[in-house]
Design a protein around this motif. Structure first.
Motif, PDB file in Angstrom:
ATOM      1  N   LYS A  98       0.681  -1.141  -0.229  1.00 49.49           N
ATOM      2  CA  LYS A  98       0.295  -0.060  -0.156  1.00 49.49           C
ATOM      3  C   LYS A  98       0.842   0.796  -0.053  1.00 49.49           C
ATOM      4  O   LYS A  98       0.484   2.344  -0.799  1.00 49.49           O
ATOM      5  N   SER A 101       1.727   2.152  -3.651  1.00 47.49           N
ATOM      6  CA  SER A 101       0.939   2.987  -4.175  1.00 47.49           C
ATOM      7  C   SER A 101       0.836   4.303  -3.728  1.00 47.49           C
ATOM      8  O   SER A 101      -0.044   4.916  -4.981  1.00 47.49           O
ATOM      9  N   VAL A 102       1.328   4.788  -3.007  1.00 46.46           N
ATOM     10  CA  VAL A 102       1.343   6.047  -2.918  1.00 46.46           C
ATOM     11  C   VAL A 102       2.871   7.139  -2.729  1.00 46.46           C
ATOM     12  O   VAL A 102       3.662   8.366  -2.303  1.00 46.46           O
ATOM     13  N   ASP A 105       4.238  10.714  -3.275  1.00 43.21           N
ATOM     14  CA  ASP A 105       4.369  11.632  -2.517  1.00 43.21           C
ATOM     15  C   ASP A 105       5.361  11.535  -1.219  1.00 43.21           C
ATOM     16  O   ASP A 105       5.235  12.250  -1.030  1.00 43.21           O
ATOM     17  N   SER A 309      -0.441   4.607   4.134  1.00 40.01           N
ATOM     18  CA  SER A 309      -0.740   5.128   3.769  1.00 40.01           C
ATOM     19  C   SER A 309      -2.217   5.393   2.829  1.00 40.01           C
ATOM     20  O   SER A 309      -2.373   6.665   1.615  1.00 40.01           O
ATOM     21  N   GLN A 310      -3.136   5.454   3.972  1.00 43.44           N
ATOM     22  CA  GLN A 310      -4.301   5.924   4.100  1.00 43.44           C
ATOM     23  C   GLN A 310      -3.983   7.252   4.311  1.00 43.44           C
ATOM     24  O   GLN A 310      -4.755   8.235   4.426  1.00 43.44           O
ATOM     25  N   THR A 313      -3.222   9.368   1.523  1.00 40.43           N
ATOM     26  CA  THR A 313      -3.987  10.379   0.975  1.00 40.43           C
ATOM     27  C   THR A 313      -5.497  10.891   1.203  1.00 40.43           C
ATOM     28  O   THR A 313      -5.497  11.682   0.316  1.00 40.43           O
ATOM     29  N   ASP A 314      -5.660  10.632   2.628  1.00 37.61           N
ATOM     30  CA  ASP A 314      -6.488  11.533   3.520  1.00 37.61           C
ATOM     31  C   ASP A 314      -6.028  12.780   3.464  1.00 37.61           C
ATOM     32  O   ASP A 314      -6.769  13.890   3.123  1.00 37.61           O
ATOM     33  N   LYS A 316      -4.357  14.282   2.220  1.00 37.00           N
ATOM     34  CA  LYS A 316      -3.756  14.348   0.101  1.00 37.00           C
ATOM     35  C   LYS A 316      -5.708  15.511  -0.223  1.00 37.00           C
ATOM     36  O   LYS A 316      -5.329  16.392  -0.563  1.00 37.00           O
ATOM     37  N   GLN A 317      -6.319  14.211  -0.369  1.00 36.49           N
ATOM     38  CA  GLN A 317      -7.814  15.137  -0.331  1.00 36.49           C
ATOM     39  C   GLN A 317      -7.934  15.350   0.059  1.00 36.49           C
ATOM     40  O   GLN A 317      -9.451  16.690  -0.092  1.00 36.49           O
TER      41      GLN A 317
END
Lengths: 427, 483
Positions: A98, A101-102, A105, A309-310, A313-314, A316-317
């Motif tokens: 995971k 997959s990021v 960044d 990883s979450q 992602t979070d 960034k969103q």
């Protein structure tokens, strides 16, 4: 005019010109005074606003060869395989699908080099930027951030740690870490059993009792306690306490972070940063793998892989990653040579080279800094000292790394002693 | 233990204690000489009320009862302070409090698996020793020379239920850990850094550290190379002052000989001094040096004073109770408290000190009766490293929140005997006096009486107001401070 003094401090040192302060200023009749020109003067300072740091600490020291610098197929490689990541050309250990997959960044630093191979000393070095040598207790970097970027009148602590961590050292209780160990729940004992009026009367009587004791010779202790009681009282009535809980977070979000201590800890960290807390540490334990390292990696890595990883992602969103520095590291690395410990081998302490992850706050993702040789025993390119790391952390946070701190005996010391910002880190 | 007797005989320890006396007055004179001019700035002596609370908290961790305070004040005997110290030294509470302190010193930073150690067994054994008045050298020798055996027939049986085994078990029986903990706790010196590199500040060399570690090793000890930990060289055991064990000595006998060198070589002045400095730090609030991290001897302040006390402690056969009497009957212990900022002011007053977690819990239970959960929570939230100087300790927001709001505590207070007793008193002034005597172990000053009485008068509900007054004293700094 105590408030005015504080306000002034806010504007010149911390740029936390929040609406509440503005209203306070208006109420005091000082809005429209020289204060407003102060605001214009501090445009550069204002940019710092909203900066924050989340430190994910892997206590016990994770192995560089089982994380971001695998060496499969070499005598030292062990059972670890490598996998491709989102960024072409960057390969990491197979325990981390995971994170892979990021990768765009993330900046991976493969050429960290340290000086302390014992847990306590290494932890101190990587949390304060200083080695444990003299009698001075240097502050946790989080305390420095809390002091420089936090609002001194904040109703919740400016530095929260999920799990035990170092103290604020000689910066004192004002910026000490507030430690919680159950992410997702309100901190203990924040609810008063008395009505607001009654509580106010009690506190008024208490402050008289305290000033008598201060005069009797315990001034220093009383001063500290009144600061703590003030902070505790503010916290009890703070609307921002909600950040410690998951109200309003969907079940999906909680699951995405991972329904475990670490995942939930990282979700709390994100909520606290959103609520304006400038520094949060989250601790993961069990990385001291002298034995059975490959089996232990399979057990330990998934929670961190998912949670971290979450988090990226979070953030960034939500548009928070640009201002939030995310660090993932431990106190040192582990021996490239696999030991011969019964019953199942592992790796021992090693400081000559190790690695870590940095993301956010202007750091250029999708890149690797530094290289090690095939055996993983030597740095062959761009060695990074602990001081260089701290220079870089300061730059990311907009803090002057050369600033002088004063120890209790009045000795001036530099926040970071030497070093330079890591080349290429900020693109 | 036979071997111990033998080593004791071969050591030129001059037992001249019987001919030497060193009284609390001698201590005050020695200190006055040392402080010189500064002596004139010393704080005044404390009154009986302050003395009885201070001595009782220091020796037993308990507050004196209101009855005891009153009878002590009324006592006309000029020797009553010394008598009270003697009385406290014979209580079980004294033995228990100091057993807890040393157990905490040994276990605070231990990384041993919780299932393989038994801190309670150690505490119980130490309590028995302190109560009997066992000499410190005997206690030390028992701890260091212990050779716990693992019983493989029983899961997790490492011999931890026998108290004295637990120092070695807390160090996980590792040679390097035993070497650095022995030096830290029993000699007050920190040689831990020398494990990886020569100590930056003093004369402990890496080699010396590993020679000491070799002493604790059952077989041949190898020292890892500084540059590559996988390269090792054999090191022969040697104690810090160069004493070498007999070749071919069995490992358990070697342990005994360490203990003996430590305690009986008169050149090893660190041993007696480390104990003296720890007790002094606890009683006065500052040490002659940080209790477990002495670098070079030059860091010791007022060295002649601590060296003299330590020498006499040795002559007095390392009797812990003798040391308590010596310090607590002196003027330096019986001075008013003061916040001191500079080293030059040291020992001109007593530093107001934070009470240890178990003592805070005792004080709370004194008001509420015994609540095991509450005791546990207080122990956790007020946790402090027993080897850090008072000046380096810090409070926390969590401590404030606990005393302000903890539900079980609030409930216990509102149903407490104390509250009922207070509500039954019709005179407000008398109520306030009873309140102060029970919680702060002293009478209220006229201002305090006035303040609290007017609070009562201004309140709508008397029972709530009484609770408030209890709450305020429970939350004031004085409640959790030794004054």
């Amino acid at each position: 005019m105590y408030n005015e003094a504080l306000l002034h401090l806010n504007l010149t040192r911390r740029s936390q010109f929040t609406r509440r302060n503005f209203l306070q200023a208006a109420a005091l009749g000082v809005a429209g005074s020289p204060l407003l020109s102060q605001i214009q003067l501090n445009a550069a300072e204002m940019k710092k606003q909203g900066r924050a740091c989340i430190l994910l600490w892997l206590a016990g020291a994770p192995s560089q060869m089982e994380t971001w610098d695998p060496k499969p197929g070499t005598p030292n490689g062990g059972e670890t395989k490598k996998i491709q990541t989102q960024t072409p050309g960057i390969e990491i250990a197979h325990y981390w699908p995971k994170i892979a997959s990021v990768m765009n960044d993330i900046a991976v630093v493969r050429s960290m080099t340290g000086k302390e191979a014992a847990h306590e000393r290494g932890t101190y070095h990587l949390h304060t930027g200083h080695r444990m040598l003299g009698i001075e207790k240097f502050p946790h970097f989080g305390s420095v951030v809390a002091r420089e970027l936090g609002d001194p009148n904040s109703d919740i602590p400016n530095f929260v740690s999920i799990g035990q961590t170092l103290s604020s050292g000689f910066l004192g209780v004002q910026v000490a870490p507030f430690i919680i160990d159950r992410p997702g729940q309100l901190p203990d004992n924040v609810t008063s059993t008395a009505s607001a009026t009654r509580q106010r009367r009690r506190l008024a009587l208490l402050s008289q009792q305290e000033s008598d004791f201060a005069q009797a010779g315990a001034a220093a202790l009383v001063k500290e306690q009144s600061k703590l009681y003030q902070k505790a009282s503010l916290m009890m009535t703070s609307p921002r306490l909600k950040a410690f809980e998951f109200d309003g977070e969907s079940e999906d979000v909680q699951t995405a972070y991972g329904k475990n201590q670490l995942g939930q800890g990282l979700l709390v960290a994100r909520r606290l940063v959103e609520a304006g807390v400038p520094f949060v540490e989250v601790r993961s334990t069990g990385w001291d793998m002298h034995n059975s390292i490959f089996r232990n990696m399979e057990r330990r890595a998934p929670d961190v892989d998912q949670g971290l990883s979450q988090l990226l992602t979070d953030l960034k969103q939500r548009g928070l990653l640009d201002k939030t520095l995310v660090l993932c590291m431990g106190e040192f690395g582990r021996t490239p040579k696999i030991n011969a410990r019964p019953p199942v081998p592992g790796r021992d302490h090693w400081v000559r080279n190790f690695n870590l992850l940095m993301a956010g706050a202007g750091i250029k993702g999708g890149q690797v800094i530094g290289k090690t040789d095939d055996n993983g025993q030597e740095i062959t390119d761009n060695p990074v000292q602990v001081e260089d790391l701290f220079q870089s952390m300061c730059k990311a946070m907009g803090i002057n790394a050369d600033m002088e701190l004063h120890t209790p005996i009045g000795r001036p010391v530099r926040l970071v002693d030497g070093g330079a910002v890591i080349k290429g880190l900020f693109g | 233990m036979q071997l111990l007797g033998y080593i004791r005989q071969t050591m030129p320890t001059r037992r001249i204690g019987s001919r030497i006396s060193f009284s609390s007055d001698d201590l005050d004179k020695t200190l006055a000489l040392e402080l010189g001019e500064t002596t004139s700035q010393a704080a005044p002596l404390i009154d009986d009320e302050t003395f009885i609370r201070r001595a009782s908290l220091d020796l037993t961790g308990n507050l004196p009862t209101p009855e005891k305070i009153k009878s002590f004040l009324a006592d006309q005997n000029t020797n009553k302070r010394a008598d009270y110290i003697d009385e406290l030294l014979e209580t079980q509470a004294y033995a228990r409090k100091w057993a807890r302190y040393w157990t905490s010193v040994i276990f605070y930073e231990s990384e041993a698996n919780k299932r393989r150690v038994n801190p309670q067994a150690l505490e119980d054994w130490l309590a028995e020793q302190f109560h009997k008045g066992a000499p410190w050298d005997y206690i030390t020798v028992m701890l260091i020379s212990a050779t716990p055996e693992r019983n493989k027939k029983v899961k997790n049986d490492y011999g931890q239920d026998y108290g004295p085994n637990n120092f070695v078990l807390a160090c996980e029986n590792k040679s390097t850990e035993l070497a650095s903990e022995t030096a830290r706790i029993f000699m007050g010196i920190s040689i831990q850094c020398a494990e990886c590199h020569d100590h930056p500040f003093d004369n402990w060399k890496r080699e010396q550290f590993h020679e000491l570690a070799a002493f604790f090793h059952p077989y041949t000890y190898k020292m890892p190379s500084q540059d590559d930990p996988t390269v090792k060289t054999v090191v022969k055991p040697r104690f810090l002052l160069g004493e070498k064990p007999y070749e071919n000595m069995k490992s358990d006998a070697r342990r005994v000989s360490i203990a003996a060198y430590l305690a009986y070589n008169p050149k090893n002045y660190w041993f007696a001094r480390a104990y003296v400095n720890r007790i002094w730090s606890e009683l006065i609030g500052d040490g002659f040096y940080d209790v477990d991290s002495l670098g070079p001897d030059g860091d010791v302040v007022h060295k002649p004073v601590v060296n003299r006390i330590a020498a006499n402690f040795r002559f007095k056969d390392f009797d812990p109770k003798w040391l308590f009497r010596l310090i607590m009957n002196s003027k330096v212990y019986q001075r008013q408290m003061r916040t001191m900022d500079s080293p030059s002011e040291l020992f001109t007053a007593v530093r107001p000190s934070r009470l240890r977690p178990d003592v805070v819990a005792n004080s709370v239970n004194h008001l509420t009766g015994e609540h095991p959960n509450l005791r546990k929570e207080i122990a956790q939230v007020f946790d402090m490293n027993p080897s850090l100087p008072q000046s380096a300790l810090e409070g926390s927001i969590q401590q404030a929140l606990l005393l302000m709001n903890q539900q079980e505590l609030q409930q216990a207070l509102s149903q407490s005997e104390l509250k009922q007793k207070l509500q039954a008193i019709s005179s407000d002034a008398e109520l306030v006096q009873t309140l102060y005597l029970n919680i702060l172990a002293r009478h209220a000053t006229p201002e305090e009486v006035e303040r609290n009485v007017s609070y009562l008068k201004d309140s709508e509900k008397r029972d709530e107001a009484v609770e408030d007054l209890i709450w305020v004293l429970l939350n004031c700094t004085e409640f959790r401070t030794k004054r």
